[in-house]
Scaffold this motif. Structure first.
Motif, mmCIF file in Angstrom:
data_model
loop_
_atom_site.group_PDB
_atom_site.id
_atom_site.type_symbol
_atom_site.label_atom_id
_atom_site.label_comp_id
_atom_site.label_asym_id
_atom_site.label_seq_id
_atom_site.Cartn_x
_atom_site.Cartn_y
_atom_site.Cartn_z
ATOM 1 N N SER A 98 0.763 -1.232 -0.145
ATOM 2 C CA SER A 98 0.047 -0.064 -0.048
ATOM 3 C C SER A 98 0.825 1.239 -0.011
ATOM 4 O O SER A 98 0.416 2.272 -0.478
ATOM 5 N N GLU A 99 2.154 1.112 0.578
ATOM 6 C CA GLU A 99 2.743 2.360 0.703
ATOM 7 C C GLU A 99 3.384 2.717 -0.539
ATOM 8 O O GLU A 99 3.770 3.831 -1.028
ATOM 9 N N LEU A 100 3.610 1.695 -1.397
ATOM 10 C CA LEU A 100 4.152 2.083 -2.833
ATOM 11 C C LEU A 100 3.083 2.153 -4.006
ATOM 12 O O LEU A 100 3.358 2.191 -5.392
ATOM 13 N N ARG A 101 1.949 2.546 -3.638
ATOM 14 C CA ARG A 101 0.523 2.467 -4.517
ATOM 15 C C ARG A 101 0.843 3.376 -5.608
ATOM 16 O O ARG A 101 0.598 3.504 -6.679
ATOM 17 N N ASN A 102 1.318 4.745 -5.269
ATOM 18 C CA ASN A 102 1.420 5.899 -5.716
ATOM 19 C C ASN A 102 2.697 5.864 -6.762
ATOM 20 O O ASN A 102 2.729 6.496 -7.957
ATOM 21 N N SER A 103 3.587 4.926 -6.834
ATOM 22 C CA SER A 103 4.821 4.751 -7.545
ATOM 23 C C SER A 103 4.720 3.392 -7.895
ATOM 24 O O SER A 103 5.859 2.615 -8.333
ATOM 25 N N ALA A 104 3.522 2.662 -8.192
ATOM 26 C CA ALA A 104 3.528 1.508 -8.637
ATOM 27 C C ALA A 104 4.073 1.241 -10.210
ATOM 28 O O ALA A 104 4.647 0.344 -10.597
ATOM 29 N N SER A 105 3.928 2.252 -10.847
ATOM 30 C CA SER A 105 4.416 2.296 -12.336
ATOM 31 C C SER A 105 5.949 2.116 -12.239
ATOM 32 O O SER A 105 6.499 1.358 -13.153
ATOM 33 N N LEU A 106 6.722 2.909 -11.533
ATOM 34 C CA LEU A 106 7.915 2.866 -11.390
ATOM 35 C C LEU A 106 8.607 1.526 -10.867
ATOM 36 O O LEU A 106 9.467 0.938 -11.632
ATOM 37 N N VAL A 107 8.124 0.987 -9.973
ATOM 38 C CA VAL A 107 8.231 -0.419 -9.430
ATOM 39 C C VAL A 107 8.159 -1.440 -10.447
ATOM 40 O O VAL A 107 8.892 -2.386 -10.640
ATOM 41 N N ARG A 108 7.118 -1.232 -11.096
ATOM 42 C CA ARG A 108 6.676 -2.328 -12.236
ATOM 43 C C ARG A 108 7.770 -2.212 -13.398
ATOM 44 O O ARG A 108 8.212 -2.990 -14.003
ATOM 45 N N SER A 109 8.266 -0.979 -13.655
ATOM 46 C CA SER A 109 9.074 -0.879 -14.604
ATOM 47 C C SER A 109 10.603 -1.392 -14.292
ATOM 48 O O SER A 109 10.975 -2.018 -15.134
ATOM 49 N N VAL A 110 10.900 -1.221 -13.010
ATOM 50 C CA VAL A 110 12.230 -1.768 -12.601
ATOM 51 C C VAL A 110 12.036 -3.392 -12.673
ATOM 52 O O VAL A 110 13.031 -4.177 -12.983
ATOM 53 N N SER A 111 10.825 -3.953 -12.349
ATOM 54 C CA SER A 111 10.676 -5.439 -12.117
ATOM 55 C C SER A 111 10.556 -6.033 -13.753
ATOM 56 O O SER A 111 11.338 -6.932 -13.825
ATOM 57 N N GLU A 112 10.155 -5.155 -14.576
ATOM 58 C CA GLU A 112 10.189 -5.606 -16.075
ATOM 59 C C GLU A 112 11.687 -5.497 -16.732
ATOM 60 O O GLU A 112 11.916 -6.159 -17.481
ATOM 61 N N SER A 113 12.548 -4.655 -16.131
ATOM 62 C CA SER A 113 13.711 -4.309 -16.510
ATOM 63 C C SER A 113 14.633 -5.579 -16.033
ATOM 64 O O SER A 113 15.574 -6.179 -16.639
ATOM 65 N N VAL A 114 14.403 -5.888 -14.813
ATOM 66 C CA VAL A 114 15.178 -7.122 -14.200
ATOM 67 C C VAL A 114 14.770 -8.423 -14.823
ATOM 68 O O VAL A 114 15.533 -9.353 -15.100
#
Length: 408
Positions: A98-114
């Protein structure tokens, strides 16, 4: 597919929380077991209601990263990596925090890069909104020594201390700001409401109003010109500031003057010393050679004068000099901190003592800020009281002078 909110233990015994999608609760528990987690709670959650335009939740998932979200990202990822989860899988689990809800797009992009084959450090380097340049450099250095999880947890501890200090400063400034706002509001009411209503009294008594009231009336009559002049002045200052920000020499001179400013200069030195010690300790603990670590630390310096002096530290150490002597010679740290650096070099425990130095300087900075705010509040209260009280007394004196004229 249903969404389940879970709480689970990692292999190290730490508690992690998040959400996961699965056809049923049994499937959700099976997925968590496959990820190496022991769930003790998995409850189905309702689908969140779509937000309307009037919900004031603009920018949801837009990638804006707050300091608290950055802390949650680093800490939770460190916990999951310490549980020996694959990096891409750990990043996917973070998407449900829930703390990362506003930045989910950034985390998702990092996950896709990894998932595409990049290392965590390389993926984070492409997304500077998540972590700063030197923080990413710390993680990339830890990847070479296999200590990413522990390094991220230590980095989270550093971010947490910085966040706590920032919160304390904001809390200490709350009362002075409220006091200033209420004082200016009181002055505005006196100027725009009370003073114009007093003017007929002086006209009836056939006498001139006091100087202060005449000044207020003059300001009120020329409010349009004052507003235009204020806008022009603010616009000119803004343009000059934008131009000055592109002048590296001018910015370096400004930072040099800030270091030598009374009262605030010492605070800047403490803050820079804490930042330098913390980053250098994390790099050395990750197994990075001293010279390479110093080049990374130089990029972490905020004050340009300190950054320039730090480049001389790097040259001194590269030529065989002592780190403690270089810190003392170029005024990077207070003298007590330099002594501790010397002890760390002699005992081969430099990383431990640097972390202690960071905490010591942060505590000293916090103590000095608390003293400053403790002094600022009564001084500001006295000044605003004198200003508003003096204004009210002048108005009351004007009213009494009119009464005296009427009696005569």
């Amino acid at each position: 597919m249903s969404r389940f909110a879970y709480q689970a233990f990692t292999a190290k015994g730490d508690v992690v929380r998040g959400q996961i999608e699965a056809p049923s609760q049994a499937d959700a528990l099976q997925q968590l077991r496959a990820a190496g987690l022991v769930a003790f709670q998995a409850a189905e959650t309702k689908e969140p209601r779509k937000r309307s335009f009037w919900s004031f939740d603009f920018g949801l998932g837009s990638g804006r990263m707050t300091e608290s979200a950055r802390l949650a990202f680093v800490y939770e990822l460190g916990i999951l990596l310490r549980a020996q989860l694959p990096t891409d899988q750990a990043l996917r689990l973070l998407l449900d925090q829930s703390e990362l809800r506003n930045s989910a797009s950034l985390v998702r992009s990092v996950s896709e890069s990894v998932s595409a084959g990049k290392t965590l450090g390389e993926a984070l380097a492409d997304h500077t909104e998540l972590l700063s340049e030197h923080e990413t450099a710390i993680i990339r250095a830890a990847e070479h020594t296999g200590s990413v999880a522990e390094t991220m947890l230590q980095l989270a501890s550093s971010i947490r201390r910085r966040l706590e200090l920032s919160s304390q400063i904001k809390a200490a400034l709350t009362y002075p700001v409220i006091l200033l706002v209420m004082s200016f509001l009181t002055i505005a009411i006196i100027t725009t409401v009370l003073v114009p209503n007093l003017l007929p009294l002086f006209d009836g008594a056939r006498t001139d109003p006091p100087l202060l009231i005449r000044i207020m009336l003059l300001l009120q009559d020329n409010i349009d010109l004052l507003a235009i002049a204020l806008l022009v002045a603010v616009g000119s200052l803004w343009a000059l500031w934008r131009r000055a920000k592109k002048n590296a020499r001018l910015l370096a001179k400004r930072d040099w003057l800030m270091l030598r400013a009374p009262l605030f200069g010492h605070l800047i030195v403490r803050a820079e010393a804490a930042r330098i010690a913390s980053v250098l300790a994390l790099l050395l603990k990750s197994g990075i050679p001293l010279l390479q670590a110093l080049s990374v630390v130089q990029r972490a310096c905020k004050n340009r004068a300190v950054k320039t002096a730090f480049s001389q530290v790097v040259e001194s150490v590269a030529s065989g000099g002592s780190l403690a002597h270089a810190f003392w010679q170029f005024s990077i740290m207070p003298q007590a901190s330099c002594h501790l650096v010397a002890v760390g070099e002699e005992a081969n425990r430099l990383d431990e003592l640097l972390m202690h130095i960071a905490q010591m300087n942060e505590a000293a900075l916090q103590q000095k800020l608390e003293r400053l705010m403790t002094l600022l509040t009564p001084v500001l209260t006295l000044l605003m009281g004198l200003l508003v009280g003096g204004l009210i007394m002048s108005v009351m004196r004007a009213i009494l002078s009119v009464n005296d004229l009427v009696i005569r």
